[in-house]
Enzyme design. Structure first.
Site, short mmCIF file in Angstrom:
data_model
loop_
_atom_site.label_atom_id
_atom_site.label_comp_id
_atom_site.label_asym_id
_atom_site.label_seq_id
_atom_site.Cartn_x
_atom_site.Cartn_y
_atom_site.Cartn_z
N LYS A 30 54.32 -4.73 2.94
CA LYS A 30 52.96 -4.58 2.42
C LYS A 30 52.73 -3.12 2.07
CE LYS A 30 48.97 -4.45 4.85
NZ LYS A 30 47.89 -3.65 4.27
N ASP A 57 48.38 -4.64 -1.17
CA ASP A 57 47.09 -4.91 -0.50
C ASP A 57 46.06 -3.87 -0.91
OD1 ASP A 57 45.21 -5.95 1.25
OD2 ASP A 57 46.04 -4.94 3.00
N LYS A 59 42.90 -4.91 -1.82
CA LYS A 59 41.58 -5.50 -1.49
C LYS A 59 40.57 -5.26 -2.60
CE LYS A 59 42.22 -5.10 3.52
NZ LYS A 59 43.45 -4.28 3.55
N ASP A 62 35.54 -5.80 -7.46
CA ASP A 62 35.04 -5.10 -8.66
C ASP A 62 34.50 -6.18 -9.60
OD1 ASP A 62 34.61 -3.21 -10.70
OD2 ASP A 62 36.52 -2.20 -10.35
N THR A 112 39.42 -7.10 9.99
CA THR A 112 39.70 -7.22 11.43
C THR A 112 39.18 -6.01 12.22
OG1 THR A 112 41.90 -6.51 10.79
CG2 THR A 112 41.68 -8.77 11.47
N ARG A 206 51.21 -0.47 12.58
CA ARG A 206 51.49 0.57 13.58
C ARG A 206 52.39 0.15 14.74
NH1 ARG A 206 45.30 2.13 13.53
NH2 ARG A 206 45.32 -0.08 13.00
O1 C5P Z 1 48.64 -0.94 11.92
P1 C5P Z 1 48.12 -2.34 11.89
O2 C5P Z 1 49.11 -3.36 12.41
O3 C5P Z 1 46.75 -2.46 12.51
O4 C5P Z 1 47.98 -2.64 10.33
C1 C5P Z 1 47.33 -3.77 9.83
C2 C5P Z 1 47.45 -3.78 8.34
O5 C5P Z 1 46.75 -4.92 7.87
C3 C5P Z 1 46.84 -2.56 7.65
O6 C5P Z 1 47.74 -2.21 6.60
C4 C5P Z 1 45.52 -3.03 7.10
O7 C5P Z 1 45.23 -2.48 5.84
C5 C5P Z 1 45.76 -4.54 6.93
N1 C5P Z 1 44.58 -5.39 7.01
C6 C5P Z 1 43.73 -5.42 8.10
N2 C5P Z 1 42.62 -6.23 8.08
C7 C5P Z 1 42.36 -7.01 7.03
C8 C5P Z 1 43.24 -7.02 5.93
C9 C5P Z 1 44.36 -6.20 5.97
O8 C5P Z 1 43.99 -4.72 9.08
N3 C5P Z 1 41.33 -7.84 7.05
#
Ligand code: C5P
Length: 226
Positions: A30, A57, A59, A62, A112, A206
């Site tokens: 991603k 991604d 998002k 627009d 989230t 992460r």
């Molecule tokens: O580091 P971590 O595991 O928290 O990363 C989650 C990834 O998922 C990030 O790249 C973030 O942009 C993406 N994401 C998110 N919540 C959403 C959609 C995508 O955390 N609703």
């Protein structure tokens, strides 16, 4: 069985490719706005050369014309999956789905990182939002618009599956293997829980990018996903 999608949330193309090349068996990556602005279309090509599936991604939220243009450009660059915000509305989501075909488009429901209070505050309301009800409402809109599925937190998978139906994708961030730091995520779960609940794609950033041994964490996740 779910796909493990590694979120390449790293500042440079060079670092992203080094991580990719250290993870044997990797199928999906991603890319978000930070890395895309640094790596650009060249990075997309380098990932395609490695036969990886690309989730771009951005998002999008627009006017329909802009979102349709972005979706068409991503499809012609070889991207496999993109996101739009379901709060952008039916017309915007329909424009994305039409322009993207056959590339997949999923709708972000509630980020989230939101809590019931922070979501209410963003909507200009007091109190605590019913996040499950809101995710269900937005998931229904995404399917009405012809999207391929939704992005939802691990805690809402059970609510979303009956709404989107058995074939739709449920892309789930906020995955935290036991003992890892939640960071700014507020609605998290362990990988096994998310898979059992019906996630099709687990997005993990992460816990892998900041691990001392990213490959070991990735392998544990892959095992949980098969
Ligand atoms: O580091 P971590 O595991 O928290 O990363 C989650 C990834 O998922 C990030 O790249 C973030 O942009 C993406 N994401 C998110 N919540 C959403 C959609 C995508 O955390 N609703």
């Amino acid at each position: 069985m779910a796909e493990i999608v590694v979120a390449l949330d790293l500042p440079t193309r060079r670092q992203a490719l080094a991580l990719v090349d250290s993870l044997p068996g990797l199928r999906w990556v991603k890319i978000g706005p930070t890395l895309f602005l640094e790596g650009g279309p060249q990075l997309l090509e380098e990932l395609k050369e490695r036969k990886l599936k690309i989730f771009l991604d951005m998002k999008w939220h627009d006017i329909p014309h802009q979102v349709a243009g972005a979706a068409a450009a991503a499809a012609s660059a070889g991207v496999d999956l993109v996101t739009v915000h379901t709060l952008g509305g039916l017309q915007m989501m329909r424009a994305a789905a039409t322009a993207a075909d056959p590339m997949h488009v999923v709708g972000v429901t509630v980020l989230t990182s939101h809590t019931p209070a922070s979501y209410s505050e963003a909507l200009g309301q007091g109190g605590e939002a019913d996040l499950q009800g809101e995710v269900a409402r937005l998931a229904r809109r995404a399917m009405d618009a012809g999207l391929d599925g939704v992005v939802a937190s691990p805690l809402e998978i059970g609510v979303v599956r009956p709404i989107v139906g058995p074939g739709a994708w449920i892309v789930v961030p906020g995955i935290r293997p036991v003992g890892t730091d939640p960071g700014d995520q507020r609605r998290t779960a362990e990988p096994g829980e998310a898979i059992r609940a019906g996630a099709t794609h687990l997005v993990v950033g992460r816990p892998i990018t900041q691990a001392r041994e990213p490959r070991a964490v990735f392998e544990v996740l892959c095992e949980a996903a098969t």
